[in-house]
Scaffold this motif. Structure first.
Motif, mmCIF file in Angstrom:
data_model
loop_
_atom_site.group_PDB
_atom_site.id
_atom_site.type_symbol
_atom_site.label_atom_id
_atom_site.label_comp_id
_atom_site.label_asym_id
_atom_site.label_seq_id
_atom_site.Cartn_x
_atom_site.Cartn_y
_atom_site.Cartn_z
ATOM 1 N N LYS A 118 -5.318 6.814 3.813
ATOM 2 C CA LYS A 118 -4.115 7.575 4.180
ATOM 3 C C LYS A 118 -3.193 7.755 2.982
ATOM 4 N N ASP A 119 -3.109 6.725 2.145
ATOM 5 C CA ASP A 119 -2.289 6.826 0.943
ATOM 6 C C ASP A 119 -2.849 7.881 -0.012
ATOM 7 N N ILE A 120 -4.164 7.958 -0.123
ATOM 8 C CA ILE A 120 -4.800 8.976 -0.969
ATOM 9 C C ILE A 120 -4.434 10.360 -0.456
ATOM 10 N N ALA A 121 -4.536 10.557 0.852
ATOM 11 C CA ALA A 121 -4.199 11.848 1.450
ATOM 12 C C ALA A 121 -2.733 12.197 1.208
ATOM 13 N N ALA A 122 -1.843 11.220 1.362
ATOM 14 C CA ALA A 122 -0.414 11.462 1.152
ATOM 15 C C ALA A 122 -0.128 11.812 -0.305
ATOM 16 N N ALA A 123 -0.764 11.104 -1.224
ATOM 17 C CA ALA A 123 -0.573 11.390 -2.647
ATOM 18 C C ALA A 123 -1.076 12.785 -2.980
ATOM 19 N N ALA A 156 -0.246 15.238 -6.307
ATOM 20 C CA ALA A 156 -0.873 14.411 -7.346
ATOM 21 C C ALA A 156 -2.074 15.145 -7.909
ATOM 22 N N ALA A 157 -2.484 14.729 -9.089
ATOM 23 C CA ALA A 157 -3.733 15.258 -9.639
ATOM 24 C C ALA A 157 -4.843 14.877 -8.676
ATOM 25 N N MET A 189 0.848 -1.172 0.000
ATOM 26 C CA MET A 189 0.000 0.000 0.000
ATOM 27 C C MET A 189 0.894 1.235 0.000
ATOM 28 N N SER A 190 0.595 2.139 -0.911
ATOM 29 C CA SER A 190 1.445 3.315 -0.972
ATOM 30 C C SER A 190 0.826 4.405 -1.833
ATOM 31 N N LYS A 191 1.390 5.582 -1.660
ATOM 32 C CA LYS A 191 0.904 6.673 -2.498
ATOM 33 C C LYS A 191 1.292 6.445 -3.954
ATOM 34 N N GLU A 192 2.349 5.652 -4.208
ATOM 35 C CA GLU A 192 2.705 5.331 -5.586
ATOM 36 C C GLU A 192 1.578 4.570 -6.276
ATOM 37 N N ALA A 193 0.904 3.696 -5.520
ATOM 38 C CA ALA A 193 -0.243 2.969 -6.077
ATOM 39 C C ALA A 193 -1.367 3.938 -6.418
ATOM 40 N N VAL A 194 -1.527 4.971 -5.602
ATOM 41 C CA VAL A 194 -2.542 5.996 -5.888
ATOM 42 C C VAL A 194 -2.184 6.721 -7.184
#
Length: 62
Positions: free
Chosen positions: A46-51, A56-57, A1-6
């Motif tokens: 949390k990953d969405i928030a970090a991205a 991120a767009a 799970m990560s912001k990279e996945a987002v």
């Protein structure tokens, strides 16, 4: 799970009309996480928030 996945999910949204249609009915972040998982992207709220915080767009979930 990560912001990279987002980021990869956001990229897929840009390039996939069917996915863009599916996202139109989403009203909560939990639904966005589930949609991502259904398409092979593993991330959390949390990953969405970090991205989003890192530039991120942004996707506005109604």
């Amino acid at each position: 799970m990560s912001k990279e996945a987002v980021f990869k999910f956001y990229e897929a949204l840009e390039n996939t009309e069917a996915l863009r249609q599916q996202i139109k009915v989403i009203t909560r972040e939990e639904e966005l996480v589930k949609l991502g998982a259904n398409h092979g992207y593993c991330f959390t709220k949390k990953d969405i928030a970090a991205a989003n915080a890192s530039g991120a767009a942004l996707l506005k979930v109604r």
